[in-house]
Design a protein around this motif. Structure first.
Motif, short mmCIF file in Angstrom:
data_model
loop_
_atom_site.label_atom_id
_atom_site.label_comp_id
_atom_site.label_asym_id
_atom_site.label_seq_id
_atom_site.Cartn_x
_atom_site.Cartn_y
_atom_site.Cartn_z
N VAL A 59 0.86 -1.18 0.00
CA VAL A 59 0.00 0.00 0.00
C VAL A 59 0.90 1.24 0.00
O VAL A 59 1.77 1.39 0.86
N PHE A 60 0.67 2.10 -0.97
CA PHE A 60 1.42 3.35 -1.08
C PHE A 60 0.55 4.48 -0.54
O PHE A 60 -0.56 4.69 -1.03
N VAL A 89 3.09 15.08 -0.65
CA VAL A 89 2.89 15.76 -1.92
C VAL A 89 2.34 17.16 -1.63
O VAL A 89 1.57 17.36 -0.71
N GLY A 90 2.80 18.11 -2.39
CA GLY A 90 2.36 19.50 -2.32
C GLY A 90 2.90 20.14 -3.59
O GLY A 90 2.87 19.53 -4.65
N ILE A 141 -3.26 5.27 -1.53
CA ILE A 141 -4.12 6.07 -0.66
C ILE A 141 -3.56 7.48 -0.56
O ILE A 141 -2.37 7.67 -0.31
N LEU A 142 -4.44 8.47 -0.73
CA LEU A 142 -4.08 9.87 -0.52
C LEU A 142 -4.81 10.37 0.73
O LEU A 142 -6.02 10.25 0.82
N TRP A 160 -7.13 5.93 -7.01
CA TRP A 160 -6.66 6.20 -5.66
C TRP A 160 -7.82 6.15 -4.66
O TRP A 160 -8.93 6.54 -4.99
N THR A 161 -7.53 5.71 -3.46
CA THR A 161 -8.47 5.84 -2.35
C THR A 161 -8.15 7.17 -1.69
O THR A 161 -7.01 7.39 -1.27
N VAL A 162 -9.14 8.05 -1.61
CA VAL A 162 -8.91 9.36 -1.01
C VAL A 162 -9.53 9.39 0.38
O VAL A 162 -10.72 9.14 0.55
N VAL A 163 -8.69 9.66 1.39
CA VAL A 163 -9.14 9.77 2.77
C VAL A 163 -9.16 11.26 3.10
O VAL A 163 -8.13 11.92 3.07
#
Length: 136
Positions: free
Chosen positions: A31-32, A68-69, A111-112, A130-133
């Motif tokens: 999982v990343f 990330v930004g 996942i983000l 992507w799974t966004v949390v």
């Protein structure tokens, strides 16, 4: 009554053995996880460690972690736990290049961790799959 007890113990032992063998031979999932460290995250960045704790409760899973930004950086490659390094949210919002991390391409799940403001402010074109949390 004694034969029934012996039979019950045998059934329980067989299922316990099957469970042990299945668990031991299961493939490890990769999982990343990427944490958004852009300016819109200022109010919720203190919730990141708790969310990462929740994510890394999975068994048979290895995790890679990055931020990330406006710029992106890798924190660690695949290992059994997520190890968060406290950081400040100061960058402009951008998810550009989120799929360029080497660990992203080999991941079974991506996942983000972000918030609603970042999703509203940034282009989400690269988040397909992507799974966004969303932290609140």
């Amino acid at each position: 009554m004694k034969p029934l007890a012996i039979w019950a113990v045998g059934v329980v032992a067989a299922f316990a053995g099957l469970t042990a063998v299945t668990g031991a031979t299961r493939d490890t999932e990769q999982v990343f996880v990427v944490v958004d460290t852009s300016q819109p995250m200022v109010g919720v960045l203190n919730r990141v460690p708790l969310e990462l704790d929740r994510i890394d409760d999975r068994e048979h899973t290895e995790f890679a972690l990055a931020t990330v930004g406006a710029t992106s950086s890798s924190i660690h490659g695949y290992q059994s736990d997520l190890e968060w390094v406290s950081t400040e949210a100061f960058r402009p919002c951008s998810f550009e290049g989120i799929n360029a991390f080497p660990d992203a391409s080999s991941a079974d799940e991506r996942i983000l961790v972000t918030n609603a403001q970042s999703i509203a402010d940034c282009s989400t074109d690269e988040l397909d799959g992507w799974t966004v949390v969303e932290l609140r």
